[in-house]
Design an enzyme around this catalytic site. Structure first.
Site, short mmCIF file in Angstrom:
data_model
loop_
_atom_site.label_atom_id
_atom_site.label_comp_id
_atom_site.label_asym_id
_atom_site.label_seq_id
_atom_site.Cartn_x
_atom_site.Cartn_y
_atom_site.Cartn_z
N LYS A 22 0.54 -1.19 -0.47
CA LYS A 22 -0.08 0.38 0.12
C LYS A 22 1.22 1.23 0.20
O LYS A 22 1.34 2.11 -0.66
CB LYS A 22 -1.32 -0.06 1.01
CG LYS A 22 -1.74 1.23 1.12
CD LYS A 22 -2.48 1.86 3.04
CE LYS A 22 -1.34 1.46 4.08
NZ LYS A 22 -1.56 2.82 5.36
N ASN A 23 1.59 1.31 1.12
CA ASN A 23 2.84 2.09 0.79
C ASN A 23 3.18 2.91 0.08
O ASN A 23 3.74 4.05 -0.58
CB ASN A 23 3.77 2.66 2.43
CG ASN A 23 2.95 2.41 3.39
OD1 ASN A 23 1.38 3.66 3.50
ND2 ASN A 23 2.49 2.54 4.99
N CYS A 117 -3.83 8.24 9.93
CA CYS A 117 -4.54 7.25 11.37
C CYS A 117 -3.39 8.24 12.28
O CYS A 117 -2.47 9.09 11.77
CB CYS A 117 -3.27 6.86 11.13
SG CYS A 117 -3.85 4.37 10.91
N ARG A 122 2.74 13.71 13.93
CA ARG A 122 2.75 13.92 12.16
C ARG A 122 2.69 15.35 11.37
O ARG A 122 2.74 15.86 10.47
CB ARG A 122 1.59 12.95 11.25
CG ARG A 122 1.76 11.61 12.29
CD ARG A 122 0.57 10.87 11.54
NE ARG A 122 1.36 9.86 10.16
CZ ARG A 122 0.67 9.17 9.74
NH1 ARG A 122 0.10 8.68 9.82
NH2 ARG A 122 1.51 9.09 8.54
N ASP A 305 5.16 0.42 12.25
CA ASP A 305 3.92 -0.36 12.03
C ASP A 305 3.65 -1.33 12.48
O ASP A 305 2.50 -2.22 11.85
CB ASP A 305 3.71 -0.59 9.94
CG ASP A 305 4.03 0.93 9.78
OD1 ASP A 305 3.47 1.94 10.02
OD2 ASP A 305 4.63 1.61 8.87
N ARG A 397 -8.21 0.15 5.49
CA ARG A 397 -7.04 1.16 5.04
C ARG A 397 -6.20 0.51 4.36
O ARG A 397 -5.12 0.94 3.18
CB ARG A 397 -6.88 2.35 5.80
CG ARG A 397 -8.39 3.25 5.97
CD ARG A 397 -7.03 4.07 7.31
NE ARG A 397 -6.58 5.28 6.87
CZ ARG A 397 -6.42 6.32 6.55
NH1 ARG A 397 -6.71 7.17 7.93
NH2 ARG A 397 -5.80 7.08 5.87
C1 EPZ Z 1 4.99 6.85 6.48
O1 EPZ Z 1 4.77 7.33 6.71
C2 EPZ Z 1 4.04 5.54 6.51
N1 EPZ Z 1 2.98 6.15 5.69
C3 EPZ Z 1 3.86 4.96 7.92
O2 EPZ Z 1 2.72 4.03 7.59
C4 EPZ Z 1 4.55 4.93 8.73
O3 EPZ Z 1 4.81 4.66 9.34
C5 EPZ Z 1 5.97 5.63 8.47
O4 EPZ Z 1 5.98 6.22 6.77
C6 EPZ Z 1 6.79 5.57 8.75
O5 EPZ Z 1 7.51 4.55 8.23
C7 EPZ Z 1 3.35 5.95 4.27
O6 EPZ Z 1 4.18 5.78 3.67
C8 EPZ Z 1 2.34 6.59 3.54
P1 EPZ Z 1 7.69 8.95 8.31
P2 EPZ Z 1 4.91 9.27 6.85
O7 EPZ Z 1 7.49 11.40 7.19
O8 EPZ Z 1 5.85 9.07 5.93
C9 EPZ Z 1 8.83 12.53 11.59
C10 EPZ Z 1 0.77 2.71 7.52
O9 EPZ Z 1 0.53 2.20 9.31
N2 EPZ Z 1 8.70 14.04 10.71
O10 EPZ Z 1 8.67 8.37 7.84
O11 EPZ Z 1 3.86 9.59 7.58
C11 EPZ Z 1 7.69 12.35 11.96
O12 EPZ Z 1 6.95 12.48 12.58
C12 EPZ Z 1 1.68 3.89 7.40
O13 EPZ Z 1 1.40 2.17 6.89
C13 EPZ Z 1 8.78 15.14 10.87
O14 EPZ Z 1 9.03 15.67 11.61
O15 EPZ Z 1 6.35 8.97 8.20
C14 EPZ Z 1 7.76 10.59 12.92
O16 EPZ Z 1 8.46 10.93 14.33
C15 EPZ Z 1 1.15 5.04 9.09
N3 EPZ Z 1 8.32 16.56 9.63
C16 EPZ Z 1 9.13 10.41 11.94
O17 EPZ Z 1 9.74 12.36 10.81
C17 EPZ Z 1 7.99 15.74 8.56
O18 EPZ Z 1 8.06 16.68 7.91
C18 EPZ Z 1 8.72 9.28 10.45
O19 EPZ Z 1 7.40 10.07 9.92
C19 EPZ Z 1 8.72 14.92 8.47
C20 EPZ Z 1 8.01 13.47 9.45
#
Ligand code: EPZ
Length: 432
Positions: A22-23, A117, A122, A305, A397
């Site tokens: 999915k991702n 979610c 985020r 995840d 989802r």
């Molecule tokens: C992706 O989310 C995935 N979603 C998530 O999967 C997954 O949990 C996550 O990566 C971590 O592997 C998709 O791919 C659609 P991040 P994403 O940006 O991209 C911080 C599922 O269950 N951060 O890697 O939103 C953030 O707060 C979902 O399938 C910032 O500070 O995650 C977090 O602590 C849920 N500023 C860390 O980085 C930013 O601009 C990682 O977040 C962006 C992120």
């Protein structure tokens, strides 16, 4: 409202085939509109988040056509607007990939701020940092992310944290920027590599995806392609943990075992049997499993995840385990529901201390988010008696035909409308 009813206690036995990731699919579908030519994508999972994104690109004018169950043809040649301001788009996180994709192609985009979610705050500051470095002006106005540039120019960008979303989004825009972009402290997750491979098959020039330095040489335009999405490592991991939790024996097909190594290592450490094949993995377990310590990390560490599924398995393992969540601060919401089923888990800040109990007992529980919901299904499969999992729309989802795949493995699990009390009674009588 739909809910799952599960009668626990049966080992899951048999084979299951994993769907596309999915991702990865979310990034690939957004990237597909960056060319005016037709793109054919295979192994697209039929889950809610994907349907929402397909609807969104359709509503701005892209042609979207399902060729069969998991193959979709997309043509972005007739896109009429870069304004993606639909209520339903706010329900998914990955709508923000349309910012990077449309900004790259049209140098302008306006997309409703993402939902998704509720697993933490985020922020999207790193996405904005990436777009601004490429020369875009970015504003948040009336609930929209608005990005605009006269031209995009390659840049050297050092992300403050490793973010999957920011890496993908900046990579999308950089493909059609002028000159070389270097992304440092880039995320390394398997879907970054898949999306980069997809873009390269459209004529992009991306090197280094899968490492923390990605180099993108801008090209003037992208072309059509045919591409098959990698298997979903989280769906595979969820079935691996369901096999171990139910004391079952499952052959999980259509996987890349390398992407599952962190889960495999933990399962072996606590006493399960894991056998790897080229594109399949078999998980078996007997008796009580042991305890361990787990900390979620960026890839190739233990994936956030899979944290709820791991904690749930440890809830009925021997001794005391400790699970630390280091990516999202709000990812233990399912623990209250597990406690209602008899688990003994104390959450202190970002750490769960789990005292393994003899058994869980069925209860009515509510999925707080996608992976927390999947974990509650695993809990229901282990528990004595009946478990009702509410809010299955979260689970849908990200899991294709979840109850069907579980049923094929022998689970007594069905989906009902909560109003349909007759059907619920009938199921309870049937499975005793
Ligand atoms: C992706 O989310 C995935 N979603 C998530 O999967 C997954 O949990 C996550 O990566 C971590 O592997 C998709 O791919 C659609 P991040 P994403 O940006 O991209 C911080 C599922 O269950 N951060 O890697 O939103 C953030 O707060 C979902 O399938 C910032 O500070 O995650 C977090 O602590 C849920 N500023 C860390 O980085 C930013 O601009 C990682 O977040 C962006 C992120």
């Amino acid at each position: 409202m739909e809910q799952y009813i599960i009668k626990g206690g049966k080992p899951l036995i048999g084979e299951v085939t994993i769907s596309g990731y999915k991702n990865a699919a979310l990034g690939i579908i957004a990237a597909a509109v960056m060319t005016d030519e037709t793109v054919t994508i295979e192994n697209v999972p039929d889950v809610r988040d994907i349907r929402v994104l397909l609807q969104a690109i359709g509503d701005i004018g892209a042609k979207v056509e399902y060729v069969n169950g998991d193959t979709v043809k997309i043509c972005g040649g007739l896109i009429q607007t870069v304004d993606v301001d639909f209520d339903y788009v706010r329900k998914i996180r990955a709508s923000y990939y349309l910012v990077g994709a449309l900004l790259g192609k049209y140098k302008s985009s306006k997309v409703a701020l993402p939902g998704g979610c509720n697993i933490g705050s985020r922020p999207i500051d790193q996405h904005i940092k990436g777009f601004e470095a490429l020369g875009a002006a970015v504003k948040i106005e009336h609930g929209l992310i608005c990005a605009e540039a006269e031209e995009l120019k390659g840049a050297h960008i050092y992300f403050d944290c490793s973010s999957v979303g920011a890496t993908i989004n900046t990579m999308l825009s950089a493909c059609l920027a002028d000159g070389l972009t270097i992304l440092e402290n880039a995320a390394k997750e398997p879907h970054i590599v898949d999306i980069a491979n997809f873009l390269n098959s459209m004529g992009a020039n991306i090197k280094g995806a899968g490492t923390d330095v990605i180099r993108v040489k801008g090209v003037p335009k992208l072309h059509g392609t045919e591409y098959s999405i990698i298997p979903d490592q989280i769906e595979a991991g969820t079935f691996m943990f369901a096999a171990a939790a139910s004391k079952g024996d499952i052959l999980i097909k259509n996987v890349i075992p390398k992407h599952l190594e962190a889960f495999t290592a933990k399962l072996i450490e606590i006493g399960a049997d894991v056998e790897e094949f080229d594109d399949a993995i078999r998980v078996r377990a007997e008796g009580k499993l042991g305890n361990t310590h787990v900390k979620t990390l960026i890839y190739p560490g233990f994936l956030t995840d899979m944290q709820p599924q791991m904690t749930t398995l440890l809830a009925v393992s021997k001794g005391t385990s400790v699970v630390t969540e280091s990516i999202f601060e709000n990812r233990f919401k399912y623990v209250d529901e597990l406690s209602r089923m008899g688990a003994s888990i104390k959450v202190e800040s970002n750490t769960a201390i789990i005292d393994g109990v003899d058994k869980l007992t069925g209860a009515v529980v509510s999925a707080p988010d996608l992976r927390g919901g999947a974990a509650l299904v695993i809990a229901g499969l282990m528990a004595e008696g009946f478990t009702i999992v509410e809010n299955v729309e979260y689970i849908e989802r990200g899991y294709e035909k979840f109850e069907y795949k579980m049923q094929q493995l022998g689970a007594d699990m069905v989906k009902f409308d909560s109003e349909d009390t007759k059907a619920i009674k009938k199921f309870k009588l049937k499975v005793g």
